[in-house]
Design an enzyme around this catalytic site. Structure first.
Site: not given
Ligand SMILES: [Zn+2]
Ligand SMILES: [Zn+2]
Length: 393
Positions: A137, A79
């Site tokens: 994440e 991401d």
């Molecule tokens: Zn980050």
């Molecule tokens: Zn990262």
């Protein structure tokens, strides 16, 4: 074997640069990685692997070596961040307000490169390599936790999970890691202080939530400075305050956002209790009301000592002992922590700035973040080597 891997890594470096630039130019926010996941799945299919989707925008694939060996899992995150890119480069983000500013484009590219190397070597090792491309994440609840819930650590269960992250503080050619507790827990704080607004000239008729909020912000630091064990790092930061009155208008309420981080899970829970008590009690003592919402984020990240020691030794063999840097703890958080709490895991850093300091010096999460792409040779090669060592080829 190291020479062979280095040769394979060098041979694909230019192709990987093209992959990374494609991903960098087309970033997607957390849990919206549809194009990225499709791209990754296609790349894996082109290698002859059979990728499967997991947790919506996650991708998993196996590389089967000779039968009878263990399984090692390798993780990349896919991401991007809500940041407007300021780099003027040919591969600049084409999407306004979205940017790969944490290097997850590099992680995804690097793991694809590792997959290609290991796939070419699959007759030379025993066991299975599990490739994990995870979504989200950067955002609670973290794609890692969703992938684990969806069963990514089962069938087959890995003996260890390796994760690699870009690191602008180190030059390309160096890697860093730390055994044991490495990164912090991180929880999001949302406070609403309610009073009673009115004319700024008549405080006696109102209940000023701005003053109450100011007291709470100052007093809350005593949790870190007086309640916490001084040997245990904690951070309490408030990054957003909205008191939407005017020079002569006292607002009804004040809204505050912040973060609490620490390296101790027990203290983390205690600190939450102290914080709640302080916010509610202090507001009440001033006749106001404070609601505190704590959104629990990622746990602490632990690098399992035995796996980390093996990883460190393998790194030294690949890049030379002088290029393996022992890192300090820090209070950033990372959802790889979920893997580290589920079983043996090791999260290490890949140097990504150029040795001459010309490129890749901006910190992650900034609009000028970039890497020296020569890291796309070491990143995949090193991870392939670490995997083979762990499989005991
Ligand atoms: Zn980050
Ligand atoms: Zn990262």
């Amino acid at each position: 074997m190291i020479a062979k891997i280095k040769q394979l890594a060098a041979a694909q470096a230019a192709a990987l640069s093209a992959v990374r630039r494609h991903l960098h130019a087309h970033p997607e926010l957390s849990f919206q990685e549809t194009e990225t996941a499709a791209f990754v799945a296609q790349q894996l299919t082109d290698m002859g692997l059979q990728p499967q989707r997991m947790a919506d925008t996650g991708v998993v694939a196996l590389i089967e070596g000779r039968p009878g060996g263990p399984t090692v899992a390798l993780r990349a995150d896919m991401d991007a961040l809500p940041i407007q890119e300021l780099n003027e480069v040919s591969y600049k983000s084409t999407r306004p307000g979205v940017m790969h500013a944490c290097g997850h484009d590099v992680h995804t590219t690097s793991l694809l490169g590792t997959a290609r190397i290991l796939n070419q070597l699959k007759n030379e090792f025993r066991g299975t390599v599990k490739l994990i491309f995870q979504p989200g994440e950067e955002t609670i609840p973290g794609g890692a936790s969703l992938m684990i819930k969806a069963g990514v650590l089962e069938n087959p269960a890995p003996r260890g999970v390796l994760g690699q992250h870009v690191f602008p503080k180190l030059p390309v050619g160096q890697v860093g890691l730390r055994s044991g507790r490495y990164m912090a827990s991180a929880d999001e704080l949302y406070l609403t202080v309610r009073g009673r607004g009115g004319h700024g000239a008549m405080p006696e008729l109102n209940l000023d939530p701005v003053l109450v909020a100011a007291h709470i912000i100052v007093a809350a630091q005593q949790i870190v400075s007086r309640r916490a064990n001084p040997k245990m790092p904690s951070v309490l930061s408030f990054g957003k305050i909205i008191a939407n009155g005017a020079t002569n208008v006292i607002p009804d309420s004040v809204y505050i956002e912040g973060t609490f981080r620490t390296l101790d899970e027990k203290w983390r829970d205690e600190a939450h209790r102290h914080l709640r008590q302080l916010c509610e009690g202090l507001a009440a003592s001033m006749g106001a009301n404070c609601e505190l919402e704590i959104r629990r984020g990622y746990p602490c990240l632990d690098n399992e000592p035995a796996l980390t020691a093996r990883t460190r030794a393998a790194m030294a063999a690949y890049v030379g002992e002088e290029n393996v840097i022992d890192l300090d703890q820090w209070l950033a958080a990372e959802d790889f922590a979920y893997f580290s709490q589920a079983g043996p895991a090791c999260f290490y850093r890949l140097g990504t700035r150029s040795a001459d300091g010309q490129r890749g010096t901006a910190s992650v999460h900034t609009p000028t973040f970039d890497v020296d792409e020569t890291c796309l040779e070491l990143g995949p090669g090193l991870m392939a080597w670490l995997t083979l060592q762990e499989l005991g080829h």
